[in-house]
Design a protein around this motif. Sequence first.
Motif, PDB file in Angstrom:
ATOM      1  N   ARG A 168      14.416   3.066  -3.355  1.00 42.49           N
ATOM      2  CA  ARG A 168      15.211   2.952  -2.141  1.00 42.49           C
ATOM      3  C   ARG A 168      13.823   3.283  -1.075  1.00 42.49           C
ATOM      4  O   ARG A 168      13.344   4.580  -1.396  1.00 42.49           O
ATOM      5  N   VAL A 169      13.405   2.399  -0.378  1.00 41.21           N
ATOM      6  CA  VAL A 169      12.092   2.502   0.778  1.00 41.21           C
ATOM      7  C   VAL A 169      12.840   2.379   2.094  1.00 41.21           C
ATOM      8  O   VAL A 169      13.471   1.475   2.379  1.00 41.21           O
ATOM      9  N   ASN A 170      12.547   3.392   2.773  1.00 43.88           N
ATOM     10  CA  ASN A 170      12.881   3.159   4.327  1.00 43.88           C
ATOM     11  C   ASN A 170      11.665   2.992   5.115  1.00 43.88           C
ATOM     12  O   ASN A 170      10.814   3.684   4.941  1.00 43.88           O
ATOM     13  N   GLY A 171      11.720   2.180   6.374  1.00 41.09           N
ATOM     14  CA  GLY A 171      10.678   1.841   7.124  1.00 41.09           C
ATOM     15  C   GLY A 171      10.932   1.129   8.256  1.00 41.09           C
ATOM     16  O   GLY A 171      12.302   0.971   8.624  1.00 41.09           O
TER      17      GLY A 171
ATOM     18  N   PRO B  99      13.126  -9.264  13.430  1.00 40.15           N
ATOM     19  CA  PRO B  99      12.329  -8.745  14.608  1.00 40.15           C
ATOM     20  C   PRO B  99      11.542  -7.425  14.588  1.00 40.15           C
ATOM     21  O   PRO B  99      11.883  -6.486  13.587  1.00 40.15           O
ATOM     22  N   ALA B 100      10.470  -7.299  15.374  1.00 37.35           N
ATOM     23  CA  ALA B 100       9.711  -6.031  15.295  1.00 37.35           C
ATOM     24  C   ALA B 100      10.453  -5.044  15.643  1.00 37.35           C
ATOM     25  O   ALA B 100      11.247  -5.250  16.650  1.00 37.35           O
ATOM     26  N   GLY B 101      10.219  -3.804  15.319  1.00 37.58           N
ATOM     27  CA  GLY B 101      10.790  -2.662  16.045  1.00 37.58           C
ATOM     28  C   GLY B 101      12.150  -2.028  15.394  1.00 37.58           C
ATOM     29  O   GLY B 101      12.468  -0.796  15.770  1.00 37.58           O
ATOM     30  N   ILE B 102      12.475  -2.994  14.644  1.00 40.00           N
ATOM     31  CA  ILE B 102      13.964  -2.453  13.689  1.00 40.00           C
ATOM     32  C   ILE B 102      13.601  -1.711  12.554  1.00 40.00           C
ATOM     33  O   ILE B 102      12.645  -1.797  11.858  1.00 40.00           O
ATOM     34  N   ARG B 103      14.320  -0.659  12.192  1.00 41.50           N
ATOM     35  CA  ARG B 103      14.322   0.151  10.849  1.00 41.50           C
ATOM     36  C   ARG B 103      14.918  -0.710   9.974  1.00 41.50           C
ATOM     37  O   ARG B 103      16.069  -1.204  10.023  1.00 41.50           O
ATOM     38  N   VAL B 104      14.390  -0.913   8.560  1.00 42.56           N
ATOM     39  CA  VAL B 104      15.011  -1.631   7.682  1.00 42.56           C
ATOM     40  C   VAL B 104      14.682  -0.490   6.280  1.00 42.56           C
ATOM     41  O   VAL B 104      14.126   0.514   6.450  1.00 42.56           O
ATOM     42  N   SER B 105      15.583  -1.022   5.179  1.00 42.73           N
ATOM     43  CA  SER B 105      15.747  -0.484   4.047  1.00 42.73           C
ATOM     44  C   SER B 105      15.826  -1.375   2.888  1.00 42.73           C
ATOM     45  O   SER B 105      16.469  -2.459   3.281  1.00 42.73           O
ATOM     46  N   PHE B 106      15.148  -1.148   1.777  1.00 43.11           N
ATOM     47  CA  PHE B 106      14.982  -2.080   0.691  1.00 43.11           C
ATOM     48  C   PHE B 106      14.721  -1.347  -0.548  1.00 43.11           C
ATOM     49  O   PHE B 106      14.183   0.050  -0.573  1.00 43.11           O
TER      50      PHE B 106
ATOM     51  N   ILE C 297       5.719  -3.750   7.353  1.00 38.70           N
ATOM     52  CA  ILE C 297       6.552  -2.657   7.489  1.00 38.70           C
ATOM     53  C   ILE C 297       5.660  -1.546   7.363  1.00 38.70           C
ATOM     54  O   ILE C 297       4.888  -1.549   6.317  1.00 38.70           O
ATOM     55  N   ALA C 298       5.824  -0.418   8.085  1.00 38.73           N
ATOM     56  CA  ALA C 298       5.370   0.671   7.782  1.00 38.73           C
ATOM     57  C   ALA C 298       6.282   1.914   7.284  1.00 38.73           C
ATOM     58  O   ALA C 298       7.511   1.844   7.880  1.00 38.73           O
ATOM     59  N   PHE C 299       6.183   2.467   5.958  1.00 40.31           N
ATOM     60  CA  PHE C 299       7.017   3.315   5.593  1.00 40.31           C
ATOM     61  C   PHE C 299       7.157   4.491   6.297  1.00 40.31           C
ATOM     62  O   PHE C 299       6.202   5.112   6.850  1.00 40.31           O
ATOM     63  N   GLU C 300       8.651   5.126   5.938  1.00 38.54           N
ATOM     64  CA  GLU C 300       8.706   6.393   6.729  1.00 38.54           C
ATOM     65  C   GLU C 300       8.003   7.492   5.621  1.00 38.54           C
ATOM     66  O   GLU C 300       7.617   8.669   6.215  1.00 38.54           O
TER      67      GLU C 300
ATOM     68  N   SER D  20       1.101  -1.046  -0.250  1.00 35.95           N
ATOM     69  CA  SER D  20      -0.031  -0.076  -0.050  1.00 35.95           C
ATOM     70  C   SER D  20       1.049   1.074  -0.121  1.00 35.95           C
ATOM     71  O   SER D  20       2.102   1.053   0.038  1.00 35.95           O
ATOM     72  N   ALA D  21       0.264   2.522   0.017  1.00 35.01           N
ATOM     73  CA  ALA D  21       1.036   3.663  -0.004  1.00 35.01           C
ATOM     74  C   ALA D  21       1.899   3.765   1.304  1.00 35.01           C
ATOM     75  O   ALA D  21       2.766   4.662   1.387  1.00 35.01           O
ATOM     76  N   THR D  22       1.485   3.180   2.423  1.00 34.40           N
ATOM     77  CA  THR D  22       1.999   3.311   3.613  1.00 34.40           C
ATOM     78  C   THR D  22       2.730   2.474   4.194  1.00 34.40           C
ATOM     79  O   THR D  22       3.464   2.459   5.356  1.00 34.40           O
ATOM     80  N   GLY D  23       2.764   0.939   3.582  1.00 34.06           N
ATOM     81  CA  GLY D  23       3.465  -0.018   4.004  1.00 34.06           C
ATOM     82  C   GLY D  23       3.241  -1.393   3.372  1.00 34.06           C
ATOM     83  O   GLY D  23       2.927  -1.252   2.092  1.00 34.06           O
ATOM     84  N   LEU D  24       3.867  -2.498   3.837  1.00 36.66           N
ATOM     85  CA  LEU D  24       3.807  -3.842   2.979  1.00 36.66           C
ATOM     86  C   LEU D  24       3.581  -4.889   3.928  1.00 36.66           C
ATOM     87  O   LEU D  24       3.986  -4.875   5.287  1.00 36.66           O
ATOM     88  N   MET D  25       3.495  -6.230   3.444  1.00 34.09           N
ATOM     89  CA  MET D  25       3.666  -7.388   4.052  1.00 34.09           C
ATOM     90  C   MET D  25       4.278  -8.322   3.273  1.00 34.09           C
ATOM     91  O   MET D  25       4.190  -8.344   2.411  1.00 34.09           O
ATOM     92  N   ALA D  26       5.365  -8.970   4.089  1.00 37.57           N
ATOM     93  CA  ALA D  26       6.208  -9.791   3.441  1.00 37.57           C
ATOM     94  C   ALA D  26       6.474 -10.856   4.045  1.00 37.57           C
ATOM     95  O   ALA D  26       6.457 -11.220   5.211  1.00 37.57           O
ATOM     96  N   ASP D  27       6.780 -12.066   3.273  1.00 38.51           N
ATOM     97  CA  ASP D  27       7.514 -13.304   3.865  1.00 38.51           C
ATOM     98  C   ASP D  27       9.123 -13.116   3.811  1.00 38.51           C
ATOM     99  O   ASP D  27       9.488 -12.977   2.670  1.00 38.51           O
TER     100      ASP D  27
END
Length: 121
Positions: free
Chosen positions: A71-74, A57-64, A86-89, A44-51
């Motif tokens: 490039r997306v950060n969340g 772990p929940a709570g960490i910041r990621v980039s992909f 993941i919730a996007f920045e 979606s515009a604000t996040g995603l679900m992934a396998d």
Amino acid sequence: MDRNQENTGRGPARSGPRDSLFLLTNLSSADGTPLGRARVRNLSATGLMADCERAVPAGIRVSFDLRGIGRVNGSVVWSRDDRIGIAFEQEIDPQQARRPVSGQGGQASVPDYLRQRRLTR
């Protein structure tokens, strides 16, 4: 999380429409540590679900990187076994990920044998 979400195995409630799709990406932490491959299942515009190939772990910041978007950060807002949310920045346009990947030359970048030709009689 409400009781219905607990029973269905879903993460926290989300807002906004989501597109189901399958995109592959490589996750890394905010400091650049590789976290493995992930298959995006909905976007979606604000996040995603992934396998993921391994637990993240929940709570960490990621980039992909996402095809068509870049490039997306969340932040990982929920994690359950090998599945994460993941919730996007910053919001993205999820339709850009659905656009076909093409070269810059348009028709010129398509090999001759794949070009559509008009039949003349």
